[in-house]
Motif scaffolding. Structure first.
Motif, mmCIF file in Angstrom:
data_model
loop_
_atom_site.group_PDB
_atom_site.id
_atom_site.type_symbol
_atom_site.label_atom_id
_atom_site.label_comp_id
_atom_site.label_asym_id
_atom_site.label_seq_id
_atom_site.Cartn_x
_atom_site.Cartn_y
_atom_site.Cartn_z
ATOM 1 N N LYS A 1 1.237 10.389 -3.547
ATOM 2 C CA LYS A 1 2.047 11.526 -3.103
ATOM 3 C C LYS A 1 2.446 12.415 -4.273
ATOM 4 N N SER A 2 2.674 11.807 -5.431
ATOM 5 C CA SER A 2 3.077 12.559 -6.620
ATOM 6 C C SER A 2 1.905 13.299 -7.257
ATOM 7 N N ILE B 1 -8.751 2.194 -7.314
ATOM 8 C CA ILE B 1 -8.574 0.999 -6.497
ATOM 9 C C ILE B 1 -9.906 0.267 -6.347
ATOM 10 N N GLU B 2 -9.850 -1.043 -6.521
ATOM 11 C CA GLU B 2 -11.026 -1.878 -6.270
ATOM 12 C C GLU B 2 -10.862 -2.480 -4.880
ATOM 13 N N TRP B 3 -11.809 -2.144 -3.972
ATOM 14 C CA TRP B 3 -11.701 -2.506 -2.560
ATOM 15 C C TRP B 3 -12.614 -3.669 -2.195
ATOM 16 N N HIS B 4 -12.106 -4.517 -1.319
ATOM 17 C CA HIS B 4 -12.932 -5.521 -0.646
ATOM 18 C C HIS B 4 -12.931 -5.145 0.829
ATOM 19 N N ASN B 5 -14.096 -4.845 1.390
ATOM 20 C CA ASN B 5 -14.200 -4.258 2.734
ATOM 21 C C ASN B 5 -14.837 -5.213 3.737
ATOM 22 N N THR C 1 -12.570 -0.604 10.078
ATOM 23 C CA THR C 1 -12.689 -1.428 8.880
ATOM 24 C C THR C 1 -11.313 -1.881 8.430
ATOM 25 N N ILE C 2 -11.293 -3.006 7.761
ATOM 26 C CA ILE C 2 -10.079 -3.435 7.078
ATOM 27 C C ILE C 2 -10.448 -3.716 5.629
ATOM 28 N N SER C 3 -9.614 -3.215 4.721
ATOM 29 C CA SER C 3 -9.919 -3.312 3.301
ATOM 30 C C SER C 3 -8.695 -3.786 2.546
ATOM 31 N N SER C 4 -8.925 -4.655 1.581
ATOM 32 C CA SER C 4 -7.862 -5.040 0.657
ATOM 33 C C SER C 4 -8.167 -4.385 -0.679
ATOM 34 N N GLY C 5 -7.137 -3.827 -1.303
ATOM 35 C CA GLY C 5 -7.343 -3.082 -2.540
ATOM 36 C C GLY C 5 -6.412 -3.525 -3.642
ATOM 37 N N VAL C 6 -6.913 -3.463 -4.864
ATOM 38 C CA VAL C 6 -6.125 -3.794 -6.056
ATOM 39 C C VAL C 6 -6.197 -2.619 -7.010
ATOM 40 N N ASP C 7 -5.047 -2.229 -7.536
ATOM 41 C CA ASP C 7 -4.980 -1.126 -8.502
ATOM 42 C C ASP C 7 -5.522 -1.617 -9.847
ATOM 43 N N VAL C 8 -6.672 -1.062 -10.255
ATOM 44 C CA VAL C 8 -7.289 -1.455 -11.536
ATOM 45 C C VAL C 8 -7.207 -0.329 -12.549
ATOM 46 N N SER C 9 -6.355 0.651 -12.280
ATOM 47 C CA SER C 9 -6.229 1.801 -13.184
ATOM 48 C C SER C 9 -5.875 1.367 -14.594
ATOM 49 N N LEU C 10 -4.875 0.475 -14.714
ATOM 50 C CA LEU C 10 -4.414 0.032 -16.029
ATOM 51 C C LEU C 10 -5.524 -0.690 -16.770
ATOM 52 N N ARG C 11 -6.245 -1.544 -16.031
ATOM 53 C CA ARG C 11 -7.350 -2.268 -16.666
ATOM 54 C C ARG C 11 -8.418 -1.317 -17.167
ATOM 55 N N GLU C 12 -8.745 -0.326 -16.318
ATOM 56 C CA GLU C 12 -9.762 0.649 -16.714
ATOM 57 C C GLU C 12 -9.291 1.473 -17.907
ATOM 58 N N ASN C 13 -8.003 1.836 -17.892
ATOM 59 C CA ASN C 13 -7.471 2.615 -19.009
ATOM 60 C C ASN C 13 -7.487 1.811 -20.304
ATOM 61 N N CYS C 14 -7.192 0.498 -20.184
ATOM 62 C CA CYS C 14 -7.233 -0.371 -21.362
ATOM 63 C C CYS C 14 -8.650 -0.484 -21.901
ATOM 64 N N GLU C 15 -9.620 -0.635 -20.979
ATOM 65 C CA GLU C 15 -11.021 -0.710 -21.386
ATOM 66 C C GLU C 15 -11.459 0.586 -22.056
ATOM 67 N N GLY D 1 0.821 -1.214 0.000
ATOM 68 C CA GLY D 1 0.000 0.000 0.000
ATOM 69 C C GLY D 1 0.851 1.259 0.000
ATOM 70 N N LEU D 2 1.913 1.245 0.784
ATOM 71 C CA LEU D 2 2.814 2.399 0.826
ATOM 72 C C LEU D 2 3.497 2.607 -0.517
ATOM 73 N N GLU D 3 3.880 1.504 -1.145
ATOM 74 C CA GLU D 3 4.526 1.609 -2.460
ATOM 75 C C GLU D 3 3.558 2.187 -3.483
ATOM 76 N N LEU D 4 2.303 1.736 -3.421
ATOM 77 C CA LEU D 4 1.302 2.237 -4.366
ATOM 78 C C LEU D 4 1.048 3.725 -4.164
ATOM 79 N N LEU D 5 0.969 4.145 -2.891
ATOM 80 C CA LEU D 5 0.684 5.550 -2.585
ATOM 81 C C LEU D 5 1.928 6.439 -2.653
ATOM 82 N N GLU D 6 3.112 5.816 -2.680
ATOM 83 C CA GLU D 6 4.391 6.541 -2.781
ATOM 84 C C GLU D 6 4.721 7.294 -1.489
ATOM 85 N N TYR D 7 4.227 6.790 -0.355
ATOM 86 C CA TYR D 7 4.460 7.433 0.938
ATOM 87 C C TYR D 7 5.312 6.545 1.844
#
Length: 265
Positions: free
Chosen positions: A215-216, A222-226, A239-253, A161-167
């Protein structure tokens, strides 16, 4: 102490022992004797240090001497958990409450109340092992894991999560998620989703897509499971949530759709 007091102490479920100013046991109730595997006669022939593991015995003796000189009421919760040994060499984990007084002849005595915490400590160690194992899994996961308290503050975020957010972790933990990491236009409806999960009306919001701000300044979808986190009393506590970055998939669609439209035109 008067005999009536001993009769009362004999009936309680905690171990109680009385020491003279030399550390000699002058009285022990039945629960104490059962706990440390001594008969009521044999227990009067030992000092309290005989029940302490050898590596702690000298320290305990000094502590007892200091307490005798400057007695102070100490509840069990103040002392923590200590190691003690039964007659047969079995190690116990105990909490100890202390009080000082005088016997009928005016001699100084120490009254100690003993609670067996052995099973509780085993459970604590088991839970701690499971907690560490869970953290290991979260740290190895490539998905984002986010734990929010009931006020929406970040209690935990895993390395992915930190890597994804760049924090860095210190820049995220204890920060309000909705005020710092989501778009302003989305904040209100996401808070509504959060409240719905806390109220355990998860149906319809178990899976949610939302944007997060890196951060940038990059926006990622993000697609969340809560799910709901509960406190020791079983009440919703966050709450605890697991998230997957779907930006690329959405951009491809999106690109695919645009290409189809362009082809039609």
């Amino acid at each position: 102490m008067p005999n009536d007091y001993y009769n009362i102490i004999d009936s309680i479920s905690e171990g109680v022992v009385v020491l003279n100013d030399k550390g000699q046991i002058t009285y022990a109730n039945p629960r104490f004797c059962d706990l440390f595997e001594y008969t009521t006669t044999a227990v009067l022939k030992i000092k309290i240090e005989d029940l302490i593991p050898s590596e702690y015995s000298a320290h305990h003796k000094q502590h007892r001497v200091d307490f005798t000189k400057n007695p102070k009421l100490r509840s069990m919760s103040e002392g923590g958990v200590f190691s003690a040994m039964t007659k047969r060499g079995k190690e116990l984990k105990v909490s100890i409450g202390l009080n000082a007084g005088k016997d009928q002849e005016g001699n100084k005595i120490i009254v100690a109340t003993i609670t067996d915490c052995t099973e509780k400590e085993k459970l604590h160690r088991t839970l701690e092992t499971e907690r560490k194992r869970a953290i290991q899994f979260l740290n190895l996961s490539k998905s984002l894991f986010l734990w929010l308290d009931k006020n929406g503050k970040v209690k935990m975020i895993n390395p992915a999560g930190l890597e994804l957010l760049e924090y860095e972790e210190s820049e995220v933990v204890n920060k309000n998620w909705f005020q710092n990491f989501v778009e302003e236009d989305d904040a209100d409806w996401l808070k509504g989703v959060f409240t719905t999960i806390l109220e355990e009306k998860v149906q319809g919001v178990e899976f949610v897509q939302s944007n997060v701000i890196c951060k940038s300044g990059v926006i990622k979808l993000i697609e969340w499971h809560n799910s709901t986190v509960h406190d020791e009393d079983g009440q919703p506590d966050g709450t605890i949530s697991s998230g997957v970055d779907v930006s690329l998939r959405e951009n491809c669609e999106k690109a695919r759709t645009e290409a189809i439209l362009l082809g039609i035109e």
